[in-house]
Design a protein around this motif. Sequence first.
Motif, PDB file in Angstrom:
ATOM      1  N   GLU A  21       0.833  -1.198   0.000  1.00 25.56           N
ATOM      2  CA  GLU A  21       0.000   0.000   0.000  1.00 25.56           C
ATOM      3  C   GLU A  21       0.875   1.258   0.000  1.00 25.56           C
ATOM      4  OE1 GLU A  21      -3.049  -0.096  -0.538  1.00 25.56           O
ATOM      5  OE2 GLU A  21      -3.580   2.000  -0.198  1.00 25.56           O
ATOM      6  N   ASN A  22       1.956   1.245   0.783  1.00 26.28           N
ATOM      7  CA  ASN A  22       2.868   2.393   0.804  1.00 26.28           C
ATOM      8  C   ASN A  22       3.527   2.578  -0.560  1.00 26.28           C
ATOM      9  OD1 ASN A  22       2.149   1.973   3.409  1.00 26.28           O
ATOM     10  ND2 ASN A  22       4.190   2.318   4.256  1.00 26.28           N
ATOM     11  N   GLN A  23       3.866   1.458  -1.187  1.00 21.97           N
ATOM     12  CA  GLN A  23       4.484   1.540  -2.508  1.00 21.97           C
ATOM     13  C   GLN A  23       3.513   2.129  -3.527  1.00 21.97           C
ATOM     14  OE1 GLN A  23       6.012  -2.305  -3.544  1.00 21.97           O
ATOM     15  NE2 GLN A  23       7.529  -2.314  -1.893  1.00 21.97           N
ATOM     16  N   ARG A  24       2.227   1.713  -3.380  1.00 21.96           N
ATOM     17  CA  ARG A  24       1.204   2.217  -4.301  1.00 21.96           C
ATOM     18  C   ARG A  24       1.054   3.731  -4.135  1.00 21.96           C
ATOM     19  NH1 ARG A  24      -4.569   1.672  -5.338  1.00 21.96           N
ATOM     20  NH2 ARG A  24      -4.940   2.017  -3.124  1.00 21.96           N
ATOM     21  N   MET A  25       1.037   4.183  -2.865  1.00 22.71           N
ATOM     22  CA  MET A  25       0.945   5.620  -2.583  1.00 22.71           C
ATOM     23  C   MET A  25       2.149   6.353  -3.166  1.00 22.71           C
ATOM     24  SD  MET A  25      -1.560   6.984  -1.084  1.00 22.71           S
ATOM     25  CE  MET A  25      -3.092   6.095  -1.070  1.00 22.71           C
ATOM     26  N   ALA A  26       3.330   5.739  -3.028  1.00 24.01           N
ATOM     27  CA  ALA A  26       4.544   6.372  -3.540  1.00 24.01           C
ATOM     28  C   ALA A  26       4.437   6.568  -5.049  1.00 24.01           C
ATOM     29  CB  ALA A  26       5.777   5.526  -3.203  1.00 24.01           C
ATOM     30  N   LYS A  27       3.902   5.548  -5.747  1.00 24.57           N
ATOM     31  CA  LYS A  27       3.789   5.664  -7.201  1.00 24.57           C
ATOM     32  C   LYS A  27       2.785   6.750  -7.577  1.00 24.57           C
ATOM     33  CE  LYS A  27       4.988   0.837  -7.703  1.00 24.57           C
ATOM     34  NZ  LYS A  27       4.389  -0.505  -7.663  1.00 24.57           N
ATOM     35  N   ALA A  28       1.664   6.787  -6.837  1.00 22.33           N
ATOM     36  CA  ALA A  28       0.674   7.822  -7.122  1.00 22.33           C
ATOM     37  C   ALA A  28       1.245   9.200  -6.813  1.00 22.33           C
ATOM     38  CB  ALA A  28      -0.592   7.577  -6.293  1.00 22.33           C
ATOM     39  N   GLY A  29       1.982   9.306  -5.694  1.00 22.82           N
ATOM     40  CA  GLY A  29       2.616  10.577  -5.349  1.00 22.82           C
ATOM     41  C   GLY A  29       3.616  10.997  -6.403  1.00 22.82           C
ATOM     42  N   ALA A  30       4.367  10.031  -6.907  1.00 24.12           N
ATOM     43  CA  ALA A  30       5.360  10.330  -7.939  1.00 24.12           C
ATOM     44  C   ALA A  30       4.670  10.836  -9.203  1.00 24.12           C
ATOM     45  CB  ALA A  30       6.199   9.096  -8.249  1.00 24.12           C
ATOM     46  N   LEU A  31       3.529  10.212  -9.544  1.00 25.69           N
ATOM     47  CA  LEU A  31       2.788  10.656 -10.723  1.00 25.69           C
ATOM     48  C   LEU A  31       2.338  12.102 -10.541  1.00 25.69           C
ATOM     49  CD1 LEU A  31       1.475   9.990 -13.424  1.00 25.69           C
ATOM     50  CD2 LEU A  31      -0.534   9.217 -12.190  1.00 25.69           C
ATOM     51  N   LEU A  32       1.737  12.392  -9.362  1.00 28.52           N
ATOM     52  CA  LEU A  32       1.274  13.751  -9.092  1.00 28.52           C
ATOM     53  C   LEU A  32       2.449  14.733  -9.170  1.00 28.52           C
ATOM     54  CD1 LEU A  32      -0.959  15.715  -8.092  1.00 28.52           C
ATOM     55  CD2 LEU A  32      -0.199  15.201  -5.774  1.00 28.52           C
ATOM     56  N   LEU A  33       3.580  14.361  -8.558  1.00 27.71           N
ATOM     57  CA  LEU A  33       4.737  15.248  -8.514  1.00 27.71           C
ATOM     58  C   LEU A  33       5.264  15.546  -9.912  1.00 27.71           C
ATOM     59  CD1 LEU A  33       6.677  16.706  -6.591  1.00 27.71           C
ATOM     60  CD2 LEU A  33       8.101  14.665  -6.607  1.00 27.71           C
ATOM     61  N   ILE A  34       5.451  14.513 -10.740  1.00 28.55           N
ATOM     62  CA  ILE A  34       6.035  14.838 -12.043  1.00 28.55           C
ATOM     63  C   ILE A  34       5.028  15.556 -12.938  1.00 28.55           C
ATOM     64  CG2 ILE A  34       7.860  13.067 -12.012  1.00 28.55           C
ATOM     65  CD1 ILE A  34       6.399  11.643 -14.204  1.00 28.55           C
ATOM     66  N   VAL A  35       3.724  15.273 -12.760  1.00 29.54           N
ATOM     67  CA  VAL A  35       2.757  16.040 -13.549  1.00 29.54           C
ATOM     68  C   VAL A  35       2.832  17.521 -13.154  1.00 29.54           C
ATOM     69  CG1 VAL A  35       0.289  16.459 -13.889  1.00 29.54           C
ATOM     70  CG2 VAL A  35       1.198  14.147 -14.094  1.00 29.54           C
ATOM     71  N   LEU A  36       2.888  17.787 -11.837  1.00 27.08           N
ATOM     72  CA  LEU A  36       2.996  19.179 -11.379  1.00 27.08           C
ATOM     73  C   LEU A  36       4.260  19.832 -11.925  1.00 27.08           C
ATOM     74  CD1 LEU A  36       1.830  19.024  -7.646  1.00 27.08           C
ATOM     75  CD2 LEU A  36       0.643  20.036  -9.601  1.00 27.08           C
TER      76      LEU A  36
END
Lengths: 336, 288
Positions: B258-273
Amino acid sequence: MSDPARRLPTRASMSSGSDRAFQYLILALASVIVLVFVVSLYLLGKDSWPALQRFGVEFFTQRTWNPVNGTFGAAAMITGTLVTSFAALIISVPLAIASALFVAEYAPKWLANPVGYLIELLAAIPSVVYGLWALFVIAPVLARWQITFFSPEYPERLALYTKCAGIWANDQTTLQCFFVPSSGAGRGLALAIIILTVMILPYTASVARDVIRLVPADQREAMYALGATKWEVISRAILPYARAGIMGGVILALGRALGETLAVAMVIGDSQDILKSLWGNASTMASVIANQFGDAQELLHRSSVVTLGFILFFVSVAVNLLARVLIGRLTPKGVK
Amino acid sequence: MMSTATSARPPLKPGLSTARKAQNMVMGGLILLATLLVVAPLILIFVYLIREGIGAINLDFFTKVPAPEGETGGGLLNAITGSLIMLAMASVFGVLIGLAGGIFLAEYPRHPLMPSIRLVSDVLAGIPAIVMGLVAYGLIVLTFGFSGFAGALALGFLMIPIVVRTTEEVLKLVPQTVREAGLSLGLPQWLVTLKIVLPAAAGGIITGIMLALARVAGEAAPLIFTAFGNPNVNFDPSKPMSALPLEIYRGATSAYDENQRMAKAGALLLIVLIFVTSLLARRFSRKV
C-alpha cells in the motif's frame, strides 16, 4: 532675479542619497549568498572536525567503516562515488552528444523542438522518482538476468561463481570475478550506474545542443563545399569547434553525478565493503549521508558522515572551478 | 600534356566512395538510435507511473493522510500541504535573495564585489542538495528540532542560485537605451531599476522563479533530516512536516504494497505538477 538653473535640483542632489541606500540594500541582500556559502563552510567544518581530528588522513585511505567499534574510513564510499560517476559519465557522454547532434543537425524543426524539450524534461524528473523507477522496474529485470545467469544449463558458470565467492570472502577480486553476478537482488553498483547514466544525460545533452547550434553556418558550409558528407562535417567541423562547450556540459554532468543522492541511495544497497563485483552492494558518499545521518547517534559517527558532506562540498566547488578553467583553455582562439 | 597528367593518377569516379557513404549512413543511424535511447526512459517512467499510480489517485488521495502501515486506503494530504507550505516559505527567502543577487550582478557590473558574488552563486548552484540539508540541520535542527522551517530553508538555499542566474540573464537582455531613457527623464537609478528594468524583464524573472520551484519541489534529499516528515497534516512550520518527495522516498523503500502504491501515485502527481510548471514557464517566457 535669481538664476533658474540654480534652483533646479541637480540629478545628483535629488537621487544620490536614495541611490546609495538602494545600492546598499541590494548589496546587503546579495551578500546573503556569500554568507550562505561561508556559514555552510563553517558548519560543515565544525561538525566534521572531531572525525578529521581523530582519523586525519586515514579517513580518506582507510576502508573500514564500522559504527559499532567507532572506526571510520571513507575509502569505500570515495571509490564508490568515483566509480559510479565516471562509469555513468563514460556511458552517457556519447549518447548525450549523439542526441544533441540529432536535435541540432539531423531532425527537421517540427521534430527537433519536441525532442529537445523531452530531453530537458528528463532533467526535471526528481531524483526520488528515478530511484522509484529503478527499484520497481529495472531492478527486477537485472535480477531476472542474474538468476538466469546461473541456470543449470551452464554448470561452468556456477563453478566460476564458487571460485569467485572464495576470492570475495578474502576481500579481494579479480577482473573476471568483478563481472560475475554476486547476488540475485538486482540492486547494487550496476543499477546505480545505470540510473545515474540516465539522470546525467540531459545535462550534457542540452549544453551540447546549445553549443552545436552556435557553430557558425560558414563552418559547415565550408566543409560541405569541400565535398564532405554530413558525418564528415559533424566530426571534423562541428565537434572540434564545439568541444569547449561540450566539455563544459560534461563537467556539469560530472558535478551532478558526484552529488546525486537519493536515486543512488535507494538502489546501491548501502554496503561499505570494498568493491568486489559490479553487481554487488556498494555505497557513495552522498548515499551514506542519506542512509546513515538520521541514525547516527554517536558523535564520531555523525561527524564522520558530515565529513563526507564536507568532502562533497569541496569536490563540487573544485569541479565547478575546473569547468571554468577548462572552458577557458579549450575554447579555440577567436571563439567566444 | 593534359592526358599524361591525368593518366598518372587513378581515374576519379564521380560521387562519393562507397566507404564514405556507408560511414555517413551508419553514423546517422547510430545517432538516431542513441536519441531514441535517451528519450526512452522519460516515456517509460511516465507510462509506468500512469499505469501503476493512476488507480490510487482519487478523492481520498487529496483529502486523507496515509493509512497506518499495513492497512489500505488513505491519501497524501499531509505531504501535499507540507510541500505547498515549505515551497511558499522557501520562495520568500530564495526569491528575495536571488532577485537581489540577480539585480546586483546585472545592474552594478562595475562594483568591486560583483565578481566574487557571481562566483559564489555559481559555485552554490553545484553543491549537492543533501549537503545543503546538512547545513540547514546544523543551523536550525540542532537547536530547534526537526521543522518545516528547516526544510524550507534548505529548499531556499537551493533556489537562490537558480533565481540569481535567470534574473541576471533576463535583466541583461533589457536594452541599455531603456535605462538611459529613464535616467534622462531625471529618474534616480533605483527607480529606473524598480519601475522600468524589472517590469520589462518580469516575464523572464517569473519563468526563472517557476523553474526554480519546479526544481526544488522534487527534492527529498535535503528534507530527510530537516523537515523529517509527519504522518499528520501540519500547518505549524515549527514542527516536523511532510512533503511529496519525502513520502515517495519512504513509500518506495517500504515493504508494504500500500505504501508503494501511494509512492507511485505521489510520484505521478509530482512529475505532472513539475512538467506543467516547466511547460507554463516556457510558454510564459516565449510570450514575453
